[in-house]
Motif scaffolding. Structure first.
Motif, short mmCIF file in Angstrom:
data_model
loop_
_atom_site.label_atom_id
_atom_site.label_comp_id
_atom_site.label_asym_id
_atom_site.label_seq_id
_atom_site.Cartn_x
_atom_site.Cartn_y
_atom_site.Cartn_z
N ASN A 20 0.84 -1.19 0.00
CA ASN A 20 0.00 0.00 0.00
C ASN A 20 0.88 1.24 0.00
OD1 ASN A 20 -1.71 -1.79 2.46
ND2 ASN A 20 -2.51 -1.56 0.42
N VAL A 21 0.43 2.29 -0.68
CA VAL A 21 1.14 3.57 -0.68
C VAL A 21 0.14 4.68 -0.39
CG1 VAL A 21 2.96 2.84 -2.26
CG2 VAL A 21 0.92 3.91 -3.16
N ALA A 22 0.66 5.75 0.22
CA ALA A 22 -0.17 6.92 0.52
C ALA A 22 0.69 8.16 0.48
CB ALA A 22 -0.83 6.77 1.89
N ALA A 23 0.10 9.27 0.12
CA ALA A 23 0.79 10.56 0.15
C ALA A 23 0.54 11.20 1.50
CB ALA A 23 0.27 11.46 -0.96
N ASP A 24 1.59 11.74 2.10
CA ASP A 24 1.47 12.44 3.37
C ASP A 24 1.29 13.92 3.11
OD1 ASP A 24 1.46 13.14 6.04
OD2 ASP A 24 3.19 11.90 6.55
N ARG A 25 0.77 14.66 4.08
CA ARG A 25 0.56 16.10 3.92
C ARG A 25 1.86 16.86 3.71
NH1 ARG A 25 -2.84 17.05 9.09
NH2 ARG A 25 -2.74 14.82 9.31
N ASP A 26 2.99 16.29 4.19
CA ASP A 26 4.27 16.98 4.03
C ASP A 26 4.93 16.70 2.68
OD1 ASP A 26 5.22 14.39 4.29
OD2 ASP A 26 6.37 14.77 6.12
N GLY A 27 4.22 15.95 1.81
CA GLY A 27 4.74 15.67 0.48
C GLY A 27 5.49 14.36 0.35
N THR A 28 5.72 13.68 1.47
CA THR A 28 6.43 12.41 1.41
C THR A 28 5.46 11.29 1.02
OG1 THR A 28 6.10 12.01 3.77
CG2 THR A 28 8.17 13.06 3.11
N VAL A 29 6.03 10.16 0.65
CA VAL A 29 5.26 8.98 0.27
C VAL A 29 5.41 7.96 1.40
CG1 VAL A 29 5.01 7.12 -1.42
CG2 VAL A 29 5.71 9.40 -2.17
N ARG A 30 4.30 7.39 1.84
CA ARG A 30 4.30 6.34 2.86
C ARG A 30 4.07 5.01 2.16
NH1 ARG A 30 5.27 8.20 8.23
NH2 ARG A 30 5.08 10.45 8.02
N ILE A 31 4.79 3.99 2.61
CA ILE A 31 4.70 2.66 2.01
C ILE A 31 4.54 1.66 3.14
CG2 ILE A 31 5.85 0.96 0.52
CD1 ILE A 31 7.73 3.78 0.13
N ARG A 32 3.63 0.71 2.98
CA ARG A 32 3.46 -0.33 4.00
C ARG A 32 3.09 -1.65 3.33
NH1 ARG A 32 -2.41 0.92 6.88
NH2 ARG A 32 -3.66 0.29 5.08
N GLU A 33 3.24 -2.70 4.07
CA GLU A 33 2.85 -4.04 3.63
C GLU A 33 1.60 -4.38 4.42
OE1 GLU A 33 2.36 -7.98 3.00
OE2 GLU A 33 3.25 -7.57 4.92
N SER A 34 0.57 -4.88 3.78
CA SER A 34 -0.72 -5.05 4.44
C SER A 34 -0.68 -6.00 5.62
CB SER A 34 -1.78 -5.51 3.44
OG SER A 34 -1.44 -6.78 2.90
N ASP A 35 0.26 -6.93 5.66
CA ASP A 35 0.36 -7.84 6.78
C ASP A 35 0.95 -7.17 8.03
OD1 ASP A 35 -0.70 -9.87 5.28
OD2 ASP A 35 1.22 -10.84 4.87
N ALA A 36 1.56 -5.99 7.87
CA ALA A 36 2.14 -5.24 8.99
C ALA A 36 1.78 -3.77 8.84
CB ALA A 36 3.64 -5.44 9.04
N PRO A 37 0.49 -3.42 8.95
CA PRO A 37 0.05 -2.06 8.64
C PRO A 37 0.59 -0.97 9.58
CG PRO A 37 -1.74 -3.32 9.59
CD PRO A 37 -0.61 -4.28 9.35
#
Length: 66
Positions: A20-37
């Protein structure tokens, strides 16, 4: 912790182990694996783009074979 608008990789299908990926308000990109959210990686947009280009170019293919 902030609430992010997580997007699942289109290559994950219905599998339980999704990236999974998401944009943060500070402009960075967050990345996670669904088994360890609760565990996330943070990258700049440029670094994340370079990573995606390397994946598409199969730059990490040897790692999977090891």
């Amino acid at each position: 912790m902030s609430t992010y608008n997580w997007r699942k990789s289109s290559y994950s299908g219905n599998a339980g182990n999704c990236v999974n990926v998401a944009a943060d308000r500070d402009g960075t990109v967050r990345i996670r694996e669904s088994d360890a959210p609760d565990t996330t990686l943070t990258a700049t947009p440029g670094t994340f783009s370079a990573f995606i280009r390397a994946v598409k170019a199969d730059a990490f293919g040897q790692l999977a074979a090891d």
